[in-house]
Enzyme design. Structure first.
Site, PDB file in Angstrom:
ATOM      1  N   HIS A   1     -13.734  -3.869 -10.676  1.00 27.79           N
ATOM      2  CA  HIS A   1     -12.879  -4.626 -11.598  1.00 27.79           C
ATOM      3  C   HIS A   1     -11.491  -3.999 -11.707  1.00 27.79           C
ATOM      4  O   HIS A   1     -10.814  -4.155 -12.729  1.00 27.79           O
ATOM      5  CB  HIS A   1     -13.517  -4.724 -12.985  1.00 27.79           C
ATOM      6  CG  HIS A   1     -14.936  -5.194 -12.970  1.00 27.79           C
ATOM      7  ND1 HIS A   1     -15.284  -6.517 -12.854  1.00 27.79           N
ATOM      8  CD2 HIS A   1     -16.105  -4.508 -13.013  1.00 27.79           C
ATOM      9  CE1 HIS A   1     -16.594  -6.633 -12.858  1.00 27.79           C
ATOM     10  NE2 HIS A   1     -17.119  -5.434 -12.941  1.00 27.79           N
TER      11      HIS A   1
ATOM     12  N   SER B   1      16.167  -4.339  -1.526  1.00 28.65           N
ATOM     13  CA  SER B   1      16.588  -5.426  -2.406  1.00 28.65           C
ATOM     14  C   SER B   1      18.081  -5.662  -2.234  1.00 28.65           C
ATOM     15  O   SER B   1      18.850  -4.715  -2.030  1.00 28.65           O
ATOM     16  CB  SER B   1      16.274  -5.073  -3.863  1.00 28.65           C
ATOM     17  OG  SER B   1      16.970  -5.933  -4.743  1.00 28.65           O
TER      18      SER B   1
ATOM     19  N   LYS C   1      15.073  -0.110  -4.662  1.00 27.93           N
ATOM     20  CA  LYS C   1      13.833  -0.772  -4.268  1.00 27.93           C
ATOM     21  C   LYS C   1      13.460  -0.497  -2.813  1.00 27.93           C
ATOM     22  O   LYS C   1      14.311  -0.452  -1.932  1.00 27.93           O
ATOM     23  CB  LYS C   1      13.948  -2.290  -4.470  1.00 27.93           C
ATOM     24  CG  LYS C   1      14.055  -2.741  -5.899  1.00 27.93           C
ATOM     25  CD  LYS C   1      12.763  -2.472  -6.676  1.00 27.93           C
ATOM     26  CE  LYS C   1      11.584  -3.283  -6.165  1.00 27.93           C
ATOM     27  NZ  LYS C   1      11.792  -4.735  -6.307  1.00 27.93           N
TER      28      LYS C   1
ATOM     29  N   GLU D   1       2.724  -7.541   2.117  1.00 26.95           N
ATOM     30  CA  GLU D   1       2.730  -8.798   1.371  1.00 26.95           C
ATOM     31  C   GLU D   1       2.626 -10.009   2.304  1.00 26.95           C
ATOM     32  O   GLU D   1       1.938 -10.997   2.001  1.00 26.95           O
ATOM     33  CB  GLU D   1       3.994  -8.887   0.523  1.00 26.95           C
ATOM     34  CG  GLU D   1       4.007  -7.885  -0.625  1.00 26.95           C
ATOM     35  CD  GLU D   1       5.337  -7.833  -1.367  1.00 26.95           C
ATOM     36  OE1 GLU D   1       5.392  -7.215  -2.427  1.00 26.95           O
ATOM     37  OE2 GLU D   1       6.323  -8.422  -0.866  1.00 26.95           O
TER      38      GLU D   1
END
Length: 478
Positions: A176, A297, A303, A310
């Protein structure tokens, strides 16, 4: 009053009817197709990917026609020479594909006619584009599976290298997404080895059903010519021929099976990619993805985004969509061939390309990834991962029923949580308030590294077991 009070005008640009006789279909048609018909019907932009397989199929078919005496050796020699020239031209980029010729089969046939004359028309004896494209497609998928399998071998070897480096790197095992029990990073990575190994096995099993030749089924009913289907199948490296001509030209379950396996494989890639997204975040800090697989970024200079992971995660949904697309195409088609089946190639090509990219991205990320075991161990101290070991100790040492041990451990966790400390930081007297027979040797199992070492059951996370699993995995790959 009419339902629609305004007029709708639909304009189709350049929809001119070619009044010349359709040369492809001979005498049956008195005029050519409309521009819209061409747009929806033409497939060369997609199926030109099958050129190598189409020429391979034609060469095998040509040799069989000559061997059985259906065409002359002289014609066969000219055809084979011409086909090999066309293959070289396409491979070098010198070949010009024509949309007027609709598909890869007609483009190659027309090019062959230009090279050797009317005798090229004999090549299509005893076959149809129906069995021709089915054969081409099976050859393409067979080649695709072979490439995927090579990539899997590389991926599995990289996982073994990284797992071996971290057989004793202790981290939290999660359920979980909550800290559950201590495991090793090596054990965690080996879980993905097992998943990817099963995917490789599934592709190998899929290949068995792909590898049967439809050629010789012709349009749908076979042919009256004395062909030798087994000869063609053997020449093309098939394991055998398809037994029913209707099935041979209309079956696309081999494509759906490939896509189904690809969906499962993509899901596994997505799960590991998700872990890398989480682990590489500042909040986790368990790993650093190499700069070559990240991006920055446009506005935030600090960043470093895990874009490769992804995109691997996102492509799993794309592959699932490809499977659903073909399933919908096939679900209501009567036997035998229908033009709907022309739509079988875009989802396959898309899924295959996506899966290869996912494989290569995952290999690259794993090779260049830096792990931080110290941070993993630090976070492991939170969430009481040693609680199960405490309960097991109560059962083993004090002969307490597990449900009672579970309750006692829960009380101890509540106290530690209240004091904002670990179970190992509770004093013996505090522990004995839950059961008077608890002794100080309980502290040995409350150490998370020791807890990992005790998980010696087959398939467990103990470093010795992980090393054993890695050894067996290496043997299976070799």
């Amino acid at each position: 009053m009419p339902l629609l009070s305004y007029k709708v005008k639909i304009i189709i640009m350049n929809d001119k009817i070619d009044t010349e006789k359709n040369k492809m279909w001979g005498g049956r048609f008195s005029a050519g197709a409309s521009a819209v018909m061409d747009a929806i019907n033409v497939s060369i932009d997609v199926d030109k990917k099958l050129y190598a397989q189409d020429i391979q199929t034609s060469l095998a078919h040509c040799a069989m026609l000559a061997e059985t005496g259906i065409i002359t050796d002289e014609d066969a020699a000219q055809m084979c020479a011409g086909l090999n020239e066309i293959s070289a031209e396409i491979a070098s980029g010198e070949f010009t594909f024509s949309r007027q010729l609709e598909d890869i089969h007609m483009n190659i046939e027309q090019a062959l006619t230009q090279k050797i004359g009317a005798s090229a028309g004999r090549l299509h004896t005893a076959r149809s584009r129906n069995d021709q494209v089915a054969t081409d497609f099976r050859l393409y998928i067979r080649d695709a599976i072979d490439e995927l399998q090579q990539n899997y071998q590389t991926l599995l070897k990289v996982i073994l290298v990284r797992a071996e480096q971290h057989t004793e790197s202790v981290m939290a095992g999660f359920t979980h997404l909550q800290t559950a029990q201590p495991v090793t990073l090596g054990h965690h990575l080996m879980a993905y080895f097992e998943m990817f190994a099963r995917d490789s096995e599934r592709f190998a099993d899929c290949r068995k059903r792909v590898n049967h030749s439809p050629l010789g089924a012709a349009a749908l009913a076979g042919t009256s010519f004395p062909i030798d289907r087994q000869m063609v199948a053997q020449t093309l490296g098939f394991d055998g021929v398809m037994k029913n001509s209707l099935d041979a030209v209309s079956a696309r379950d081999f494509v759906m099976e490939f896509l189904g396996v690809a969906v499962i494989a993509a899901t596994h890639f997505s799960r590991l990619a998700e872990e890398f997204v989480l682990w590489s975040s500042v909040q986790f800090g368990y790993c650093r993805i190499d700069d070559s697989f990240t991006s920055g970024s446009s506005i935030m200079p600090q960043k470093k985004n895990p874009d490769a992971a992804e995109l691997v995660r996102a492509k799993s949904g794309r592959i699932l969509g490809d499977f659903i697309t073909l399933a919908h195409v096939m679900k209501a088609l009567p036997l035998a061939y229908s033009k709907d089946m022309q739509e079988d190639k875009p989802p396959l090509f898309d899924a295959y390309d996506a899966l290869v990219l996912m494989q290569k991205a995952m290999i690259g990320m794993l090779e260049g990834m830096v792990f931080y075991p110290e941070k993993m161990l630090q976070d492991l101290q939170k969430g009481f991962p040693e609680a199960t070991d405490f309960a097991d100790w109560l059962v083993q040492k004090l002969n307490i029923p597990f449900r009672d041990a579970h309750h006692i451990t829960g009380e101890a966790v509540a106290l530690a949580e209240k004091k904002q400390c670990r179970l190992i930081d509770l004093s013996l007297s505090e522990l004995q308030t839950f059961h008077s027979d608890i002794s100080d040797d309980v502290y040995a199992v409350l150490d998370v590294k020791r807890a990992v070492e005790t998980r010696t059951s087959f398939g467990g996370t103990a470093p010795a077991r992980v090393r054993e699993a890695i050894k067996q995995a290496k043997a299976s790959l070799s």
